[in-house]
Design a protein around this motif. Structure first.
Motif, PDB file in Angstrom:
ATOM      1  N   ASN A   1       1.362  -6.439   4.446  1.00  0.00           N
ATOM      2  CA  ASN A   1       1.956  -7.613   3.821  1.00  0.00           C
ATOM      3  C   ASN A   1       0.838  -8.441   3.209  1.00  0.00           C
ATOM      4  O   ASN A   1      -0.342  -8.197   3.489  1.00  0.00           O
ATOM      5  CB  ASN A   1       2.847  -8.417   4.773  1.00  0.00           C
ATOM      6  CG  ASN A   1       2.177  -8.758   6.084  1.00  0.00           C
ATOM      7  OD1 ASN A   1       1.163  -9.452   6.100  1.00  0.00           O
ATOM      8  ND2 ASN A   1       2.742  -8.277   7.189  1.00  0.00           N
ATOM      9  N   LEU A   2       1.164  -9.364   2.368  1.00  0.00           N
ATOM     10  CA  LEU A   2       0.210  -9.894   1.393  1.00  0.00           C
ATOM     11  C   LEU A   2      -0.382 -11.243   1.772  1.00  0.00           C
ATOM     12  O   LEU A   2       0.153 -11.974   2.608  1.00  0.00           O
ATOM     13  CB  LEU A   2       0.900  -9.998   0.029  1.00  0.00           C
ATOM     14  CG  LEU A   2       1.534  -8.693  -0.458  1.00  0.00           C
ATOM     15  CD1 LEU A   2       2.293  -8.924  -1.763  1.00  0.00           C
ATOM     16  CD2 LEU A   2       0.479  -7.601  -0.641  1.00  0.00           C
TER      17      LEU A   2
ATOM     18  N   ASP B   1      -3.739 -11.565  -3.672  1.00  0.00           N
ATOM     19  CA  ASP B   1      -4.038 -10.270  -3.065  1.00  0.00           C
ATOM     20  C   ASP B   1      -4.128  -9.200  -4.156  1.00  0.00           C
ATOM     21  O   ASP B   1      -3.275  -9.140  -5.042  1.00  0.00           O
ATOM     22  CB  ASP B   1      -2.936  -9.917  -2.063  1.00  0.00           C
ATOM     23  CG  ASP B   1      -3.388  -8.929  -1.011  1.00  0.00           C
ATOM     24  OD1 ASP B   1      -4.256  -8.096  -1.315  1.00  0.00           O
ATOM     25  OD2 ASP B   1      -2.869  -8.998   0.121  1.00  0.00           O
TER      26      ASP B   1
ATOM     27  N   PRO C   1      -1.183  -5.312  -2.901  1.00  0.00           N
ATOM     28  CA  PRO C   1      -0.190  -4.829  -3.857  1.00  0.00           C
ATOM     29  C   PRO C   1      -0.508  -3.431  -4.392  1.00  0.00           C
ATOM     30  O   PRO C   1       0.407  -2.642  -4.652  1.00  0.00           O
ATOM     31  CB  PRO C   1      -0.255  -5.869  -4.985  1.00  0.00           C
ATOM     32  CG  PRO C   1      -0.733  -7.114  -4.327  1.00  0.00           C
ATOM     33  CD  PRO C   1      -1.702  -6.647  -3.282  1.00  0.00           C
ATOM     34  N   SER C   2      -1.808  -3.132  -4.545  1.00  0.00           N
ATOM     35  CA  SER C   2      -2.187  -1.798  -5.042  1.00  0.00           C
ATOM     36  C   SER C   2      -1.763  -0.721  -4.058  1.00  0.00           C
ATOM     37  O   SER C   2      -1.195   0.319  -4.449  1.00  0.00           O
ATOM     38  CB  SER C   2      -3.699  -1.735  -5.278  1.00  0.00           C
ATOM     39  OG  SER C   2      -4.101  -2.689  -6.232  1.00  0.00           O
TER      40      SER C   2
ATOM     41  N   ILE D   1       0.576  -1.013  -1.740  1.00  0.00           N
ATOM     42  CA  ILE D   1       2.032  -0.998  -1.671  1.00  0.00           C
ATOM     43  C   ILE D   1       2.608  -0.189  -2.823  1.00  0.00           C
ATOM     44  O   ILE D   1       3.492   0.667  -2.631  1.00  0.00           O
ATOM     45  CB  ILE D   1       2.588  -2.438  -1.696  1.00  0.00           C
ATOM     46  CG1 ILE D   1       2.270  -3.148  -0.379  1.00  0.00           C
ATOM     47  CG2 ILE D   1       4.098  -2.432  -1.936  1.00  0.00           C
ATOM     48  CD1 ILE D   1       2.620  -4.625  -0.377  1.00  0.00           C
ATOM     49  N   ARG D   2       2.114  -0.413  -4.011  1.00  0.00           N
ATOM     50  CA  ARG D   2       2.650   0.269  -5.187  1.00  0.00           C
ATOM     51  C   ARG D   2       2.349   1.774  -5.135  1.00  0.00           C
ATOM     52  O   ARG D   2       3.200   2.597  -5.500  1.00  0.00           O
ATOM     53  CB  ARG D   2       2.095  -0.360  -6.465  1.00  0.00           C
ATOM     54  CG  ARG D   2       2.646  -1.763  -6.727  1.00  0.00           C
ATOM     55  CD  ARG D   2       1.997  -2.412  -7.937  1.00  0.00           C
ATOM     56  NE  ARG D   2       2.281  -1.679  -9.158  1.00  0.00           N
ATOM     57  CZ  ARG D   2       3.401  -1.795  -9.868  1.00  0.00           C
ATOM     58  NH1 ARG D   2       4.343  -2.631  -9.481  1.00  0.00           N
ATOM     59  NH2 ARG D   2       3.576  -1.098 -10.971  1.00  0.00           N
TER      60      ARG D   2
ATOM     61  N   THR E   1       6.692  -3.121   4.552  1.00  0.00           N
ATOM     62  CA  THR E   1       6.170  -4.425   4.113  1.00  0.00           C
ATOM     63  C   THR E   1       6.784  -5.606   4.862  1.00  0.00           C
ATOM     64  O   THR E   1       6.346  -6.735   4.679  1.00  0.00           O
ATOM     65  CB  THR E   1       6.424  -4.623   2.606  1.00  0.00           C
ATOM     66  OG1 THR E   1       7.836  -4.512   2.350  1.00  0.00           O
ATOM     67  CG2 THR E   1       5.673  -3.579   1.784  1.00  0.00           C
TER      68      THR E   1
ATOM     69  N   THR F   1       6.355  -6.984  -4.370  1.00  0.00           N
ATOM     70  CA  THR F   1       5.239  -7.134  -5.316  1.00  0.00           C
ATOM     71  C   THR F   1       5.703  -7.802  -6.604  1.00  0.00           C
ATOM     72  O   THR F   1       4.964  -8.577  -7.212  1.00  0.00           O
ATOM     73  CB  THR F   1       4.580  -5.783  -5.632  1.00  0.00           C
ATOM     74  OG1 THR F   1       5.554  -4.867  -6.140  1.00  0.00           O
ATOM     75  CG2 THR F   1       3.943  -5.193  -4.375  1.00  0.00           C
TER      76      THR F   1
ATOM     77  N   TYR G   1       5.932 -11.483  -5.837  1.00  0.00           N
ATOM     78  CA  TYR G   1       4.574 -12.006  -5.648  1.00  0.00           C
ATOM     79  C   TYR G   1       3.897 -12.250  -6.993  1.00  0.00           C
ATOM     80  O   TYR G   1       3.332 -13.320  -7.255  1.00  0.00           O
ATOM     81  CB  TYR G   1       3.782 -11.002  -4.817  1.00  0.00           C
ATOM     82  CG  TYR G   1       2.483 -11.499  -4.241  1.00  0.00           C
ATOM     83  CD1 TYR G   1       2.453 -12.354  -3.148  1.00  0.00           C
ATOM     84  CD2 TYR G   1       1.270 -11.073  -4.775  1.00  0.00           C
ATOM     85  CE1 TYR G   1       1.254 -12.786  -2.599  1.00  0.00           C
ATOM     86  CE2 TYR G   1       0.064 -11.494  -4.237  1.00  0.00           C
ATOM     87  CZ  TYR G   1       0.063 -12.353  -3.144  1.00  0.00           C
ATOM     88  OH  TYR G   1      -1.128 -12.781  -2.609  1.00  0.00           O
ATOM     89  N   ASP G   2       3.984 -11.266  -7.873  1.00  0.00           N
ATOM     90  CA  ASP G   2       3.359 -11.405  -9.194  1.00  0.00           C
ATOM     91  C   ASP G   2       4.052 -12.478 -10.029  1.00  0.00           C
ATOM     92  O   ASP G   2       3.400 -13.187 -10.808  1.00  0.00           O
ATOM     93  CB  ASP G   2       3.385 -10.072  -9.931  1.00  0.00           C
ATOM     94  CG  ASP G   2       2.356  -9.084  -9.392  1.00  0.00           C
ATOM     95  OD1 ASP G   2       1.395  -9.536  -8.731  1.00  0.00           O
ATOM     96  OD2 ASP G   2       2.513  -7.875  -9.615  1.00  0.00           O
TER      97      ASP G   2
END
Length: 508
Positions: A101-102, A123, A127-128, A130-131, A144, A177, A180-181
């Motif tokens: 988690n972020l 972060d 995210p990288s 996670i994706r 997550t 993500t 978040y973005d």
């Protein structure tokens, strides 16, 4: 070969039990800095991430998982021989589960951190990972949300971590993500002062299932904008049945009216998202009774919002009629006891009547989205355009009337006197019809000396003429019609003071 789980979390709730459960299921744990310390302190054996990558964590932790030994282990397809050969060639071990988690960007936003701190809370590695894991969800479980830990352990143990289970985890991961973005994008839009960016990123979190939509055949839920930290519609439900779509929409209209009266005691009654009775009072009881008496018929089945603590006497009056919602900043204990006697009455405790953080008014129209700034202005100027001058009392009622008519569906007319609405007409295709309806629907009201407030200009002098015949003593309207002079001349002829406010308040 043991399966591998990579763990790197900011929110460490439940992480120890999850890791122990994975170890019991035959996983070895790879972890990063702070997470590894927590796990090892709890007796969970870990492999340090730099033992996997061959590089130390560096740049104050900015770089630790951004490495082919990590992303190769996540992204290679187990069903493609060439992928399998490539990872063998470069000594890359598979990673079968990622728990990430972020960094708490939203928390930093809520705390009003300076920009330097906000940037450090962006972060990159999380995210990288996670994706990468979510893209390869067929082969990698991506976790997550701490609420999923036990479900994941059970699924692995019972061999139910199938395609659909993994797909749902991937969907959840990409939603995280994306949100978040979006939050980071909106933060930077604010920093650079771009009110209407070329790409408007917005993210909404589901917070409440609603009884139904505008009609019972329509399903509905309530979402909140994660970027808005303090909302006018933040409330605690103290009693009553489930909230519906219409309830929330009407509630907004009620509390928005109330918010306009920062330094006055006010009650707003709303029916079908339109004010039906609004009144200023010396006490809460006084204010409520005036609002009720302004339209005792329409308030039935409506919503009442106030900006004061409801006492026993006021609650007793509210209890006499059927209301859908009562919303207030607070309640006396004996007032709550009275209101709760009605099983279905929704009693709401408002948290942020002064909230002004939201910036946008948004309408979603089947794939097209209209976005405008919230209508936070009220009166540009009080420009007296007639020979007759308004009295101080009329000026006060003019401001009161504009605060109410702003929340009436256009075309809108509001007739007020002494801080109380006498008649409201809205939702008409002709402005004079709105005025005529307001007067016609209140045959028992004495309009002599009252003030008429209009949400937009008079295209003809007919509204001034109807107002005069009803005994209305003063008018406020935005002005701006090419035929304004006709209305001014009529008012001058009949000694009616008229003020142009400069701001229109259409509400569709």
């Amino acid at each position: 070969m043991s399966k591998r789980a990579l763990m790197s979390v900011t929110n460490k709730d439940g992480i120890v039990d999850f890791a122990k459960g994975l170890v019991e299921l035959g996983f070895e744990i790879v972890s990063t800095g702070g997470t590894m310390k927590v796990l090892e302190t709890a007796g969970v054996k870990c492999i340090a991430i730099d033992d996997v990558t061959g590089f130390p964590e560096m740049l104050d932790g900015r770089v630790k998982t951004l490495h082919p030994k990590v992303h190769g282990g996540l992204l290679f397809r187990r069903d493609l021989p060439e992928h399998v050969e490539t990872v063998k060639k470069y000594g890359i071990q598979p990673i079968d589960l990622v728990c990430v988690n972020l960094y708490e960007f939203e928390k930093a936003l809520k705390e009003g951190k300076p920009m330097a701190d906000m940037i450090e809370n962006i972060d990159i590695g999380g995210p990288s990972m996670i994706r990468s894991a979510a893209k390869n969800f067929k082969d990698v479980l991506i976790v997550t949300d701490p609420r999923d830990y036990q479900n994941v352990l059970d699924a692995i143990k019972d061999q139910k971590d199938d395609y659909d289970f993994r797909l749902n985890l991937a969907y959840k991961a990409f939603s995280l993500t994306g949100s978040y973005d979006a939050m980071i994008s909106r933060y930077f839009a604010g920093v650079v002062g771009d009110e209407f960016p070329e790409i408007l990123n917005m993210s909404y979190k589901k917070v409440e299932h609603l009884r139904y939509g505008e009609n019972s055949q329509q399903a509905a839920n309530k979402y909140e904008d994660s970027f808005v930290q303090k909302s006018l519609l933040d409330y605690e439900q103290l009693h009553g049945k489930e909230i519906s779509f219409n309830n929330v929409n009407d509630l907004y209209g009620a509390v928005a009216v109330v918010r306009e009266f920062k330094d006055q005691i006010v009650t707003a009654a709303i029916k079908h998202s339109t004010p039906c009775g609004v009144a200023i009072g010396n006490t809460g009881y006084d204010s409520y009774m005036k609002a009720y008496e302004a339209d005792p018929q329409s308030i039935f089945g409506g919503i009442v919002a106030v900006n004061y603590k409801i006492d026993k006497a006021t609650a007793e009056q509210m209890h006499k009629i059927f209301l859908e919602i009562v919303a207030a900043p607070d309640y006396d204990d004996d007032a709550l006891e009275i209101l709760k006697k009605k099983k279905n009455l929704r009693i709401l405790k408002l948290k942020n009547l002064d909230a002004r953080e939201a910036k946008y008014d948004i309408k979603y129209l089947e794939g097209k989205v209209l976005v405008q700034k919230l209508n936070t202005e009220m009166i540009k100027e009080m420009n007296v355009v007639t020979k007759a001058q308004p009295t101080p009392e009329q000026l006060s009622d003019m401001e009161f009337g504009m605060k109410v008519v702003k929340y009436v569906k256009s075309n809108a007319i509001c007739i007020v006197k002494d801080g109380v609405t006498l008649a409201i007409g809205g939702g008409q295709t002709s402005r004079v019809w709105a005025l005529e309806n307001a007067i016609h629907n209140n045959p028992d009201k004495d309009f002599k000396g009252a003030v008429l407030a209009s949400d937009a200009f008079f295209p003809f002098s007919d509204c001034a003429e109807v107002a005069y015949k009803a005994g209305i003593g003063a008018i406020i309207q935005p002005g701006g019609s090419i035929r304004d002079q006709e209305s001014i001349d009529f008012c001058d002829e009949h000694d009616i003071p008229m003020v142009f406010s400069g701001y229109r308040h259409f509400r569709h």
